[in-house]
Motif scaffolding. Structure first.
Motif, PDB file in Angstrom:
ATOM      1  N   GLU A  34     -22.112  23.477  25.517  1.00 36.14           N
ATOM      2  CA  GLU A  34     -21.679  22.086  25.574  1.00 36.14           C
ATOM      3  C   GLU A  34     -22.738  21.218  24.915  1.00 36.14           C
ATOM      4  OE1 GLU A  34     -20.981  20.940  29.593  1.00 36.14           O
ATOM      5  OE2 GLU A  34     -18.992  21.875  29.681  1.00 36.14           O
ATOM      6  N   VAL A  35     -22.287  20.189  24.225  1.00 38.46           N
ATOM      7  CA  VAL A  35     -23.203  19.252  23.592  1.00 38.46           C
ATOM      8  C   VAL A  35     -22.578  17.861  23.673  1.00 38.46           C
ATOM      9  CG1 VAL A  35     -22.209  19.607  21.293  1.00 38.46           C
ATOM     10  CG2 VAL A  35     -24.539  18.743  21.509  1.00 38.46           C
ATOM     11  N   VAL A  36     -23.412  16.849  23.834  1.00 38.73           N
ATOM     12  CA  VAL A  36     -22.933  15.473  23.859  1.00 38.73           C
ATOM     13  C   VAL A  36     -22.760  14.994  22.425  1.00 38.73           C
ATOM     14  CG1 VAL A  36     -23.449  13.105  24.560  1.00 38.73           C
ATOM     15  CG2 VAL A  36     -24.045  15.023  26.064  1.00 38.73           C
ATOM     16  N   ARG A  37     -21.665  14.348  22.161  1.00 36.25           N
ATOM     17  CA  ARG A  37     -21.381  13.868  20.811  1.00 36.25           C
ATOM     18  C   ARG A  37     -22.571  13.114  20.228  1.00 36.25           C
ATOM     19  NH1 ARG A  37     -16.752   9.573  20.593  1.00 36.25           N
ATOM     20  NH2 ARG A  37     -18.454   8.366  21.514  1.00 36.25           N
ATOM     21  N   GLY A  38     -22.939  13.469  18.998  1.00 38.35           N
ATOM     22  CA  GLY A  38     -24.068  12.834  18.334  1.00 38.35           C
ATOM     23  C   GLY A  38     -25.353  13.628  18.430  1.00 38.35           C
ATOM     24  N   LEU A 139     -18.848  16.896  24.227  1.00 38.97           N
ATOM     25  CA  LEU A 139     -18.532  15.900  25.243  1.00 38.97           C
ATOM     26  C   LEU A 139     -18.700  14.492  24.665  1.00 38.97           C
ATOM     27  CD1 LEU A 139     -20.400  17.502  28.278  1.00 38.97           C
ATOM     28  CD2 LEU A 139     -18.095  17.977  27.423  1.00 38.97           C
ATOM     29  N   ALA A 140     -17.844  13.588  25.128  1.00 33.20           N
ATOM     30  CA  ALA A 140     -17.910  12.210  24.636  1.00 33.20           C
ATOM     31  C   ALA A 140     -17.491  11.260  25.743  1.00 33.20           C
ATOM     32  CB  ALA A 140     -17.004  12.024  23.424  1.00 33.20           C
ATOM     33  N   THR A 158      10.045  -8.561  36.580  1.00 29.34           N
ATOM     34  CA  THR A 158       9.326  -7.286  36.630  1.00 29.34           C
ATOM     35  C   THR A 158       8.330  -7.225  35.476  1.00 29.34           C
ATOM     36  OG1 THR A 158      11.192  -6.134  37.655  1.00 29.34           O
ATOM     37  CG2 THR A 158       9.531  -4.775  36.557  1.00 29.34           C
ATOM     38  N   VAL A 159       7.100  -6.845  35.790  1.00 31.81           N
ATOM     39  CA  VAL A 159       6.033  -6.762  34.795  1.00 31.81           C
ATOM     40  C   VAL A 159       5.455  -5.354  34.808  1.00 31.81           C
ATOM     41  CG1 VAL A 159       3.707  -7.553  34.200  1.00 31.81           C
ATOM     42  CG2 VAL A 159       5.444  -9.208  34.858  1.00 31.81           C
ATOM     43  N   THR A 160       5.190  -4.802  33.621  1.00 26.96           N
ATOM     44  CA  THR A 160       4.557  -3.486  33.485  1.00 26.96           C
ATOM     45  C   THR A 160       3.201  -3.653  32.810  1.00 26.96           C
ATOM     46  OG1 THR A 160       6.693  -2.353  33.329  1.00 26.96           O
ATOM     47  CG2 THR A 160       4.756  -1.172  32.539  1.00 26.96           C
ATOM     48  N   LEU A 161       2.147  -3.195  33.465  1.00 24.50           N
ATOM     49  CA  LEU A 161       0.801  -3.202  32.901  1.00 24.50           C
ATOM     50  C   LEU A 161       0.515  -1.803  32.346  1.00 24.50           C
ATOM     51  CD1 LEU A 161      -1.092  -4.954  35.859  1.00 24.50           C
ATOM     52  CD2 LEU A 161       0.196  -6.030  34.004  1.00 24.50           C
ATOM     53  N   SER A 162      -0.035  -1.731  31.128  1.00 23.02           N
ATOM     54  CA  SER A 162      -0.341  -0.432  30.524  1.00 23.02           C
ATOM     55  C   SER A 162      -1.795  -0.393  30.070  1.00 23.02           C
ATOM     56  CB  SER A 162       0.588  -0.148  29.346  1.00 23.02           C
ATOM     57  OG  SER A 162       0.379  -1.077  28.296  1.00 23.02           O
ATOM     58  N   CYS A 163      -2.368   0.793  30.120  1.00 23.26           N
ATOM     59  CA  CYS A 163      -3.763   1.012  29.727  1.00 23.26           C
ATOM     60  C   CYS A 163      -3.830   2.325  28.949  1.00 23.26           C
ATOM     61  CB  CYS A 163      -4.661   1.071  30.959  1.00 23.26           C
ATOM     62  SG  CYS A 163      -6.408   1.404  30.608  1.00 23.26           S
ATOM     63  N   SER A 164      -4.356   2.286  27.723  1.00 23.35           N
ATOM     64  CA  SER A 164      -4.441   3.488  26.902  1.00 23.35           C
ATOM     65  C   SER A 164      -5.846   3.609  26.323  1.00 23.35           C
ATOM     66  CB  SER A 164      -3.405   3.449  25.766  1.00 23.35           C
ATOM     67  OG  SER A 164      -3.601   2.306  24.947  1.00 23.35           O
ATOM     68  N   VAL A 165      -6.288   4.859  26.160  1.00 24.01           N
ATOM     69  CA  VAL A 165      -7.620   5.147  25.625  1.00 24.01           C
ATOM     70  C   VAL A 165      -7.466   6.222  24.551  1.00 24.01           C
ATOM     71  CG1 VAL A 165      -8.077   6.846  27.435  1.00 24.01           C
ATOM     72  CG2 VAL A 165      -9.986   5.792  26.228  1.00 24.01           C
ATOM     73  N   GLU A 166      -8.214   6.099  23.463  1.00 25.61           N
ATOM     74  CA  GLU A 166      -8.073   7.025  22.342  1.00 25.61           C
ATOM     75  C   GLU A 166      -8.819   8.333  22.558  1.00 25.61           C
ATOM     76  OE1 GLU A 166      -9.131   5.217  18.696  1.00 25.61           O
ATOM     77  OE2 GLU A 166      -7.422   3.840  18.661  1.00 25.61           O
ATOM     78  N   GLY A 167      -9.956   8.309  23.226  1.00 22.95           N
ATOM     79  CA  GLY A 167     -10.724   9.540  23.344  1.00 22.95           C
ATOM     80  C   GLY A 167     -11.629   9.569  24.538  1.00 22.95           C
ATOM     81  N   GLY A 168     -12.159  10.746  24.797  1.00 26.34           N
ATOM     82  CA  GLY A 168     -13.062  10.975  25.909  1.00 26.34           C
ATOM     83  C   GLY A 168     -12.996  12.442  26.306  1.00 26.34           C
ATOM     84  N   VAL A 169     -14.148  13.126  26.344  1.00 26.47           N
ATOM     85  CA  VAL A 169     -14.198  14.539  26.722  1.00 26.47           C
ATOM     86  C   VAL A 169     -15.279  14.723  27.784  1.00 26.47           C
ATOM     87  CG1 VAL A 169     -14.520  16.908  25.938  1.00 26.47           C
ATOM     88  CG2 VAL A 169     -13.501  15.222  24.384  1.00 26.47           C
ATOM     89  N   SER A 216     -13.016   6.551  33.109  1.00 25.11           N
ATOM     90  CA  SER A 216     -14.356   7.099  33.313  1.00 25.11           C
ATOM     91  C   SER A 216     -14.334   8.620  33.251  1.00 25.11           C
ATOM     92  CB  SER A 216     -14.922   6.639  34.667  1.00 25.11           C
ATOM     93  OG  SER A 216     -14.092   7.066  35.732  1.00 25.11           O
ATOM     94  N   ASN A 217     -15.449   9.165  32.782  1.00 27.00           N
ATOM     95  CA  ASN A 217     -15.733  10.590  32.873  1.00 27.00           C
ATOM     96  C   ASN A 217     -17.231  10.736  33.140  1.00 27.00           C
ATOM     97  OD1 ASN A 217     -17.067  10.340  30.415  1.00 27.00           O
ATOM     98  ND2 ASN A 217     -15.555  11.475  29.229  1.00 27.00           N
ATOM     99  N   PRO A 218     -17.778  11.943  33.242  1.00 26.59           N
ATOM    100  CA  PRO A 218     -19.199  12.070  33.591  1.00 26.59           C
ATOM    101  C   PRO A 218     -20.163  11.367  32.645  1.00 26.59           C
ATOM    102  CG  PRO A 218     -18.086  14.166  33.904  1.00 26.59           C
ATOM    103  CD  PRO A 218     -17.103  13.259  33.251  1.00 26.59           C
ATOM    104  N   LEU A 219     -19.697  10.980  31.458  1.00 28.35           N
ATOM    105  CA  LEU A 219     -20.596  10.348  30.492  1.00 28.35           C
ATOM    106  C   LEU A 219     -20.539   8.830  30.484  1.00 28.35           C
ATOM    107  CD1 LEU A 219     -20.167  12.737  27.435  1.00 28.35           C
ATOM    108  CD2 LEU A 219     -21.917  12.785  29.207  1.00 28.35           C
TER     109      LEU A 219
END
Length: 297
Positions: A34-38, A139-140, A158-169, A216-219
């Motif tokens: 495992e390696v952290v991105r960068g 990992l990222a 009626t209201v819908t709230l949405s949350c999207s994220v492009e990446g994360g490992v 959130s993730n460990p990083l």
């Protein structure tokens, strides 16, 4: 041909047998990394051979995590020359070739994740090339999420709230909270691993406030926010109501006055008309006898 005979013949046969049966042996001490991105990471691959290294051939390939069925060459060592994949020039290199096949990968990216294979061939070494494999995870931290809302923000809608994220490992965990006027955790629906939604039905003024999506993730942790304002028709205030009632009262008074004026005007006109008729009648009665008497004289 047997190996019977004197000690020298027996040793010669043993060496020949070893050379024929002992192909290049490859050892990978770490099967998973495992390696952290960068950051940089060392991909180990050691080998053992009985032949000179003048014709040593080392090939590293990668079956990317995003497309395992399409492996490609990362770096090659062949007859003393090093050939890098054009997309990796400046980021990949051998550490101590030809003594080991270890390579170092710098400025790692999420796309570098996958299964790496080290293939070592050293002619005229007999047998098949030595092969070793290892898995690399990059990992990222989560990328900055995007918060959106859609629907009817009027009371009862009626209201819908949405949350999207492009990446994360590894894949980030998501959470929705209402922060104002008090913090409340909200139930969410996951759409895959990178998007979540919250549906609020039959909304009221109490649903107005600041909402936060946390990924959130460990990083690390990233947040985005939505300020929701629920529209409700304004209630008539006492001052407005009093003003309306006063206006209606004044209008009624004016109408009454107008009706009274019209009535008085009509009454006066009728009175004058009646007085005129009575005066005409009185004159006829008063002068009639005189005219009659004069007619007899």
């Amino acid at each position: 041909m047997g190996c019977c005979g004197g000690p020298r013949l027996w040793i010669g046969c043993l060496v020949t047998s070893l050379l024929r049966s002992d192909a290049v042996k490859v050892t990978v001490r770490d099967r998973s990394l495992e390696v952290v991105r960068g950051d940089s990471v060392l991909l180990p691959c050691s080998f053992r051979t009985m032949s000179p290294l003048s014709r040593l051939n080392i090939v590293w390939t990668l079956a990317p995590l995003s497309d395992p069925g399409s492996p490609f060459q990362v770096i090659v060592y062949d007859h003393g020359q090093v050939i890098e994949n054009p997309s990796l020039i400046g980021r990949v290199g051998f550490v101590s070739v030809p003594w080991t096949a270890d390579i170092i990968l710098n400025s790692t990216r999420v796309s570098d994740a996958g299964t790496y294979r080290c293939v070592v061939n050293n002619p005229p070494e007999p047998g098949d090339p030595g092969i070793g494999e290892l898995r690399l995870d990059v990992l990222a931290p989560p990328s900055l999420p995007q918060c959106l809302w859609e629907g009817d923000a009027d009371v009862g809608g009626t209201v819908t709230l949405s949350c999207s994220v492009e990446g994360g490992v590894p894949a980030p965990e998501m959470r929705w909270d209402k922060l104002e006027p008090e913090q409340i955790s909200l139930p969410l629906n996951m759409e895959g691993t990178m998007k979540s939604t919250v549906c609020i039905a039959n909304i009221s003024a109490q649903n107005s406030g600041l909402y936060r999506c946390s990924v959130s993730n460990p990083l690390g942790t990233q947040n985005c926010y939505i300020h929701l304002s629920v529209y409700s028709p304004p209630d008539p205030s006492p001052g407005i109501l009093q003003g309306v009632l006063l206006s209606l009262s004044m209008a009624l008074v004016l109408l009454a006055l107008l009706a009274l004026v019209l009535w008085l005007h009509r009454s006066g006109r009728d009175r004058k008309w009646k007085e005129g008729e009575e005066e005409e009648c009185y004159n006829e009665i008063r002068y009639t006898p005189t005219l009659v008497r004069r007619s007899f004289v």
